[in-house]
Write a protein that holds these residues in place. Structure first.
Motif, PDB file in Angstrom:
ATOM      1  N   TYR A  33     -26.676 -23.303   7.551  1.00 12.44           N
ATOM      2  CA  TYR A  33     -26.459 -22.362   6.448  1.00 12.44           C
ATOM      3  C   TYR A  33     -25.173 -21.569   6.696  1.00 12.44           C
ATOM      4  CZ  TYR A  33     -31.165 -23.271   4.608  1.00 12.44           C
ATOM      5  OH  TYR A  33     -32.288 -23.850   4.072  1.00 12.44           O
ATOM      6  N   ALA A  35     -21.087 -21.086   5.214  1.00 19.02           N
ATOM      7  CA  ALA A  35     -20.203 -21.296   4.076  1.00 19.02           C
ATOM      8  C   ALA A  35     -18.793 -20.835   4.422  1.00 19.02           C
ATOM      9  CB  ALA A  35     -20.715 -20.534   2.853  1.00 19.02           C
ATOM     10  N   TYR A  37     -15.099 -19.358   2.527  1.00 22.02           N
ATOM     11  CA  TYR A  37     -14.523 -18.741   1.337  1.00 22.02           C
ATOM     12  C   TYR A  37     -13.016 -18.613   1.517  1.00 22.02           C
ATOM     13  CZ  TYR A  37     -19.361 -17.408   0.710  1.00 22.02           C
ATOM     14  OH  TYR A  37     -20.737 -17.453   0.588  1.00 22.02           O
ATOM     15  N   GLN A  39      -9.767 -16.288   0.073  1.00 29.60           N
ATOM     16  CA  GLN A  39      -9.420 -15.077  -0.668  1.00 29.60           C
ATOM     17  C   GLN A  39      -7.911 -14.944  -0.777  1.00 29.60           C
ATOM     18  OE1 GLN A  39     -10.735 -11.203   0.824  1.00 29.60           O
ATOM     19  NE2 GLN A  39     -10.983 -10.478  -1.279  1.00 29.60           N
ATOM     20  N   GLN A  43      -7.600 -10.837  -5.278  1.00 28.21           N
ATOM     21  CA  GLN A  43      -8.709 -11.559  -5.891  1.00 28.21           C
ATOM     22  C   GLN A  43      -9.970 -11.440  -5.055  1.00 28.21           C
ATOM     23  OE1 GLN A  43      -7.772 -15.641  -6.835  1.00 28.21           O
ATOM     24  NE2 GLN A  43      -5.809 -15.125  -7.786  1.00 28.21           N
ATOM     25  N   ALA A  44     -11.095 -11.723  -5.684  1.00 28.18           N
ATOM     26  CA  ALA A  44     -12.361 -11.790  -4.969  1.00 28.18           C
ATOM     27  C   ALA A  44     -12.409 -13.086  -4.159  1.00 28.18           C
ATOM     28  CB  ALA A  44     -13.521 -11.746  -5.957  1.00 28.18           C
ATOM     29  N   PRO A  45     -13.196 -13.123  -3.112  1.00 23.83           N
ATOM     30  CA  PRO A  45     -13.381 -14.389  -2.387  1.00 23.83           C
ATOM     31  C   PRO A  45     -13.936 -15.473  -3.312  1.00 23.83           C
ATOM     32  CG  PRO A  45     -14.194 -12.546  -1.076  1.00 23.83           C
ATOM     33  CD  PRO A  45     -13.899 -12.008  -2.447  1.00 23.83           C
ATOM     34  N   LEU A  47     -15.905 -19.317  -3.199  1.00 26.65           N
ATOM     35  CA  LEU A  47     -16.661 -20.257  -2.368  1.00 26.65           C
ATOM     36  C   LEU A  47     -15.953 -21.598  -2.315  1.00 26.65           C
ATOM     37  CD1 LEU A  47     -19.291 -20.970  -0.802  1.00 26.65           C
ATOM     38  CD2 LEU A  47     -20.265 -21.639  -3.022  1.00 26.65           C
ATOM     39  N   TYR A  50     -20.315 -25.066   1.496  1.00 28.00           N
ATOM     40  CA  TYR A  50     -21.554 -24.528   2.035  1.00 28.00           C
ATOM     41  C   TYR A  50     -22.337 -25.687   2.610  1.00 28.00           C
ATOM     42  CZ  TYR A  50     -23.520 -26.205  -2.398  1.00 28.00           C
ATOM     43  OH  TYR A  50     -23.880 -26.982  -3.469  1.00 28.00           O
ATOM     44  N   TYR A  88     -12.614 -17.008   5.180  1.00 23.50           N
ATOM     45  CA  TYR A  88     -13.748 -16.398   5.874  1.00 23.50           C
ATOM     46  C   TYR A  88     -14.890 -17.398   5.979  1.00 23.50           C
ATOM     47  CZ  TYR A  88     -11.490 -11.921   4.797  1.00 23.50           C
ATOM     48  OH  TYR A  88     -10.605 -10.871   4.692  1.00 23.50           O
ATOM     49  N   HIS A  90     -19.139 -17.571   6.734  1.00 21.71           N
ATOM     50  CA  HIS A  90     -20.264 -16.690   6.394  1.00 21.71           C
ATOM     51  C   HIS A  90     -21.564 -17.424   6.667  1.00 21.71           C
ATOM     52  CE1 HIS A  90     -23.140 -15.732   2.917  1.00 21.71           C
ATOM     53  NE2 HIS A  90     -23.181 -14.647   3.657  1.00 21.71           N
ATOM     54  N   TYR A  92     -25.675 -17.539   6.088  1.00 26.06           N
ATOM     55  CA  TYR A  92     -26.755 -17.036   5.238  1.00 26.06           C
ATOM     56  C   TYR A  92     -28.103 -17.565   5.735  1.00 26.06           C
ATOM     57  CZ  TYR A  92     -25.505 -21.515   3.046  1.00 26.06           C
ATOM     58  OH  TYR A  92     -25.183 -22.827   2.810  1.00 26.06           O
ATOM     59  N   PRO A  96     -29.373  -9.757   8.909  1.00 20.98           N
ATOM     60  CA  PRO A  96     -28.329  -9.537   7.912  1.00 20.98           C
ATOM     61  C   PRO A  96     -27.321 -10.668   7.885  1.00 20.98           C
ATOM     62  CG  PRO A  96     -27.869  -8.225   9.857  1.00 20.98           C
ATOM     63  CD  PRO A  96     -29.199  -8.878  10.100  1.00 20.98           C
ATOM     64  N   PHE A  97     -27.004 -11.116   6.693  1.00 21.02           N
ATOM     65  CA  PHE A  97     -26.016 -12.184   6.539  1.00 21.02           C
ATOM     66  C   PHE A  97     -24.649 -11.633   6.942  1.00 21.02           C
ATOM     67  CE2 PHE A  97     -29.533 -14.155   4.938  1.00 21.02           C
ATOM     68  CZ  PHE A  97     -29.983 -13.698   3.714  1.00 21.02           C
ATOM     69  N   PHE A  99     -20.266 -12.180   8.041  1.00 21.90           N
ATOM     70  CA  PHE A  99     -18.999 -12.872   7.843  1.00 21.90           C
ATOM     71  C   PHE A  99     -18.202 -12.881   9.152  1.00 21.90           C
ATOM     72  CE2 PHE A  99     -18.509 -13.377   3.229  1.00 21.90           C
ATOM     73  CZ  PHE A  99     -19.483 -12.526   2.750  1.00 21.90           C
TER      74      PHE A  99
END
Lengths: 108, 122
Positions: A33, A35, A37, A39, A43-45, A47, A50, A88, A90, A92, A96-97, A99
């Motif tokens: 699990y 992933a 990303y 960025q 801008q936002a990250p 995906l 995964y 990045y 990450h 999941y 806590p998930f 990064f």
């Protein structure tokens, strides 16, 4: 919590070159699990991958993801100008998930 | 097309409260878990909280546990986070993020909003 350490912190390459980004977990990430990303500035990250080898919608084939357990890799086979950004990893798997701290891919 | 619009970012004093909301469209909202992720300017992202499709499972980062409360209203396609006892270190862009599965801990952060800035300062 699972700590993710990315290497290198900064990678300086030229367009057309191959980029290899690494992510190491402090504990095994079960079910892979994990992933990745991308960025870009302002801008936002976004995906990329995964699972960790399932490519997200619209991600070009020059990107590939692999790994299991504690070691994961993102490869960009031939860099395009739009690929220079921060990446990045990450996990999941377990809350806590978390990064990784990120790898900045910059133009040499 | 998935659209996530965060609202409510503001300047707030330390110790204060703020409620962020996220308006979702372009997908069946109650089919997916949702998350809040924050990112201080110039730094990496930090997962803040997640909530399953039916609100049965909720999880928080240790840094916000006991101060932040996440909730959702499936009838209104909306996600919320109530932030209390705010600290300067809570200053960040806050992103509303859609999962790819209904439950927590199964899927990545698939779709992100553009974020809203929360500044905690006197």
């Amino acid at each position: 919590e699972i700590v993710l350490t990315q290497s290198p912190d900064t990678l300086s390459l030229s367009p057309g070159e191959r980029a290899t980004l690494s992510c190491r977990a402090s504990q095994s990430v079960s079910g892979s699990y994990l992933a990745w990303y991308q960025q870009r500035p302002g801008q936002a990250p976004r995906l990329l991958f995964y699972g960790p080898s399932f490519r997200a919608t619209g991600i070009p084939a020059r990107f590939s993801g692999s790994g299991s357990g504690t070691d994961f890799t993102l490869i960009i086979s031939r860099l395009e100008p739009e690929d220079f950004a921060v990446y990045y990893c990450h996990q999941y798997d377990r809350s806590p998930f978390t990064f990784g701290q990120g790898t900045k891919l910059e133009i040499k | 097309e998935v659209q996530l619009l965060e609202l409510g970012g503001a300047l707030v004093q330390p110790g204060g409260s703020l409620r962020l909301s996220c308006a979702a469209s372009g997908f069946t909202f109650d089919d997916f878990a949702m998350h809040w992720v924050r990112q201080p300017p110039g730094k990496g992202p930090e997962w803040v909280a997640g909530i399953s499709w039916n609100s049965a499972t909720i999880a928080y980062a240790d840094s916000v546990k006991g101060r932040f409360t996440v909730s959702r209203d499936n009838a209104k396609n909306s996600l919320f986070v109530q932030m209390d006892r705010l600290r300067p270190e809570d200053t960040a862009f806050y992103y509303c993020v859609k999962d790819i599965f209904p439950s927590l801990g199964s899927g990545p952060l698939a779709s992100w909003g553009q974020g809203t800035l929360v500044t905690v300062s006197s």
